[in-house]
Scaffold this motif. Structure first.
Motif, PDB file in Angstrom:
ATOM      1  N   TYR A 137      -8.113  32.843  -5.498  1.00  0.00           N
ATOM      2  CA  TYR A 137      -8.715  31.401  -5.431  1.00  0.00           C
ATOM      3  C   TYR A 137     -10.185  31.789  -5.105  1.00  0.00           C
ATOM      4  O   TYR A 137     -10.491  32.264  -4.345  1.00  0.00           O
ATOM      5  N   PHE A 138     -10.950  31.121  -5.791  1.00  0.00           N
ATOM      6  CA  PHE A 138     -12.310  31.419  -5.587  1.00  0.00           C
ATOM      7  C   PHE A 138     -13.227  30.236  -5.992  1.00  0.00           C
ATOM      8  O   PHE A 138     -12.903  29.332  -6.840  1.00  0.00           O
ATOM      9  N   ARG A 139     -14.564  29.905  -5.340  1.00  0.00           N
ATOM     10  CA  ARG A 139     -15.490  28.724  -5.745  1.00  0.00           C
ATOM     11  C   ARG A 139     -16.691  29.196  -6.313  1.00  0.00           C
ATOM     12  O   ARG A 139     -17.257  30.059  -5.828  1.00  0.00           O
ATOM     13  N   ILE A 140     -16.892  28.399  -7.414  1.00  0.00           N
ATOM     14  CA  ILE A 140     -18.332  28.993  -7.975  1.00  0.00           C
ATOM     15  C   ILE A 140     -19.183  27.946  -7.784  1.00  0.00           C
ATOM     16  O   ILE A 140     -19.001  26.586  -8.012  1.00  0.00           O
ATOM     17  N   VAL A 141     -20.508  28.281  -7.223  1.00  0.00           N
ATOM     18  CA  VAL A 141     -21.407  27.467  -6.755  1.00  0.00           C
ATOM     19  C   VAL A 141     -22.503  27.462  -7.791  1.00  0.00           C
ATOM     20  O   VAL A 141     -23.490  26.550  -7.575  1.00  0.00           O
ATOM     21  N   ASP A 142     -22.638  28.645  -8.198  1.00  0.00           N
ATOM     22  CA  ASP A 142     -23.869  28.676  -9.296  1.00  0.00           C
ATOM     23  C   ASP A 142     -23.159  29.015 -10.379  1.00  0.00           C
ATOM     24  O   ASP A 142     -23.065  30.161 -11.101  1.00  0.00           O
ATOM     25  N   PRO A 143     -23.108  28.074 -11.598  1.00  0.00           N
ATOM     26  CA  PRO A 143     -22.539  28.340 -12.709  1.00  0.00           C
ATOM     27  C   PRO A 143     -23.247  29.026 -13.778  1.00  0.00           C
ATOM     28  O   PRO A 143     -22.737  29.363 -14.769  1.00  0.00           O
ATOM     29  N   ALA A 144     -24.499  29.115 -13.517  1.00  0.00           N
ATOM     30  CA  ALA A 144     -25.372  29.983 -14.143  1.00  0.00           C
ATOM     31  C   ALA A 144     -25.287  31.344 -14.415  1.00  0.00           C
ATOM     32  O   ALA A 144     -25.906  31.817 -15.448  1.00  0.00           O
ATOM     33  N   ILE A 145     -24.564  31.984 -13.394  1.00  0.00           N
ATOM     34  CA  ILE A 145     -24.625  33.480 -13.496  1.00  0.00           C
ATOM     35  C   ILE A 145     -23.163  33.935 -13.709  1.00  0.00           C
ATOM     36  O   ILE A 145     -22.122  33.270 -13.740  1.00  0.00           O
ATOM     37  N   HIS A 146     -23.062  35.190 -14.007  1.00  0.00           N
ATOM     38  CA  HIS A 146     -21.879  35.648 -14.466  1.00  0.00           C
ATOM     39  C   HIS A 146     -21.102  36.047 -13.100  1.00  0.00           C
ATOM     40  O   HIS A 146     -21.818  36.461 -12.098  1.00  0.00           O
ATOM     41  N   HIS A 147     -19.654  35.804 -13.282  1.00  0.00           N
ATOM     42  CA  HIS A 147     -19.092  35.944 -12.056  1.00  0.00           C
ATOM     43  C   HIS A 147     -17.712  36.997 -12.080  1.00  0.00           C
ATOM     44  O   HIS A 147     -17.299  37.107 -13.392  1.00  0.00           O
ATOM     45  N   HIS A 148     -17.820  37.974 -11.584  1.00  0.00           N
ATOM     46  CA  HIS A 148     -16.780  39.283 -11.564  1.00  0.00           C
ATOM     47  C   HIS A 148     -15.855  39.221 -10.527  1.00  0.00           C
ATOM     48  O   HIS A 148     -16.011  39.285  -9.259  1.00  0.00           O
ATOM     49  N   GLU A 159     -24.196  29.391 -20.924  1.00  0.00           N
ATOM     50  CA  GLU A 159     -23.056  30.114 -21.241  1.00  0.00           C
ATOM     51  C   GLU A 159     -22.454  30.719 -20.054  1.00  0.00           C
ATOM     52  O   GLU A 159     -23.225  31.781 -19.673  1.00  0.00           O
ATOM     53  N   LYS A 160     -21.533  30.283 -19.476  1.00  0.00           N
ATOM     54  CA  LYS A 160     -20.947  31.135 -18.123  1.00  0.00           C
ATOM     55  C   LYS A 160     -19.639  31.397 -18.552  1.00  0.00           C
ATOM     56  O   LYS A 160     -19.171  31.490 -19.519  1.00  0.00           O
ATOM     57  N   ASN A 161     -19.385  32.729 -17.731  1.00  0.00           N
ATOM     58  CA  ASN A 161     -18.094  33.466 -17.880  1.00  0.00           C
ATOM     59  C   ASN A 161     -17.539  34.023 -16.673  1.00  0.00           C
ATOM     60  O   ASN A 161     -18.453  34.160 -15.617  1.00  0.00           O
ATOM     61  N   ILE A 162     -16.368  34.589 -16.814  1.00  0.00           N
ATOM     62  CA  ILE A 162     -15.785  35.194 -15.526  1.00  0.00           C
ATOM     63  C   ILE A 162     -14.970  36.445 -16.130  1.00  0.00           C
ATOM     64  O   ILE A 162     -14.498  36.362 -17.045  1.00  0.00           O
ATOM     65  N   SER A 163     -15.113  37.339 -15.528  1.00  0.00           N
ATOM     66  CA  SER A 163     -14.894  38.694 -16.054  1.00  0.00           C
ATOM     67  C   SER A 163     -13.865  39.364 -14.715  1.00  0.00           C
ATOM     68  O   SER A 163     -14.005  39.101 -13.515  1.00  0.00           O
ATOM     69  N   SER A 164     -13.007  40.184 -15.271  1.00  0.00           N
ATOM     70  CA  SER A 164     -12.039  40.973 -14.073  1.00  0.00           C
ATOM     71  C   SER A 164     -11.951  42.208 -14.715  1.00  0.00           C
ATOM     72  O   SER A 164     -11.985  42.795 -15.818  1.00  0.00           O
ATOM     73  N   HIS A 165     -11.591  43.106 -13.730  1.00  0.00           N
ATOM     74  CA  HIS A 165     -11.337  44.539 -13.994  1.00  0.00           C
ATOM     75  C   HIS A 165     -10.321  44.939 -12.921  1.00  0.00           C
ATOM     76  O   HIS A 165     -10.329  44.776 -11.713  1.00  0.00           O
TER      77      HIS A 165
END
Length: 129
Positions: A102-113, A3-9
């Protein structure tokens, strides 16, 4: 798939408060990092859309989207923050009707903010945690 996710604030530095009600669109560019259409343009697929809450936050949980293009490989993403409606609602003229990150995710197992700091005539972002 984990379960990966991307959040924003989103924070509005002109008022000092979170920016609520901003629509955010999240896209991916599937395939190799160099994939493009015949015109040489990168192809983008909409993953989902969210609206910032009263605290200026939004989250994309990929398990909620049925999209065959989401995978565990390195992928390039694009977030579009539709800021014009927010500034119109607050009665504030703005120079930027939208912000694309624009951004690149190289480790999809972690949460990205992906935080966004806005004002009517500028914006800034960084990789959050």
């Amino acid at each position: 798939m984990s379960e990966k996710n991307i959040s924003s604030h989103v924070l509005d530095t002109s008022t000092g408060i979170p920016a609520y009600g901003i629509n955010i669109s999240l896209y991916i560019s599937p395939g190799s990092q160099d994939s493009a259409n015949e015109d040489g343009e990168k192809q983008w697929i909409l993953v989902g859309e969210r609206t910032t809450n009263s605290d200026g936050r939004a989250k994309f949980i990929f398990a909620e989207f049925e999209n065959p293009h989401i995978s565990e490989e390195v992928m390039t993403y694009k977030m579009i923050f539709w800021t014009e409606n927010y500034f119109q609602r607050t009665g504030t003229p703005t120079f930027y009707p939208k912000v694309e990150i624009y951004f690149r995710i190289v480790d999809p197992a972690i949460h990205h903010h992906i935080p966004l700091i806005i004002s009517p005539y500028g914006y800034s972002t960084y990789k959050g945690s």
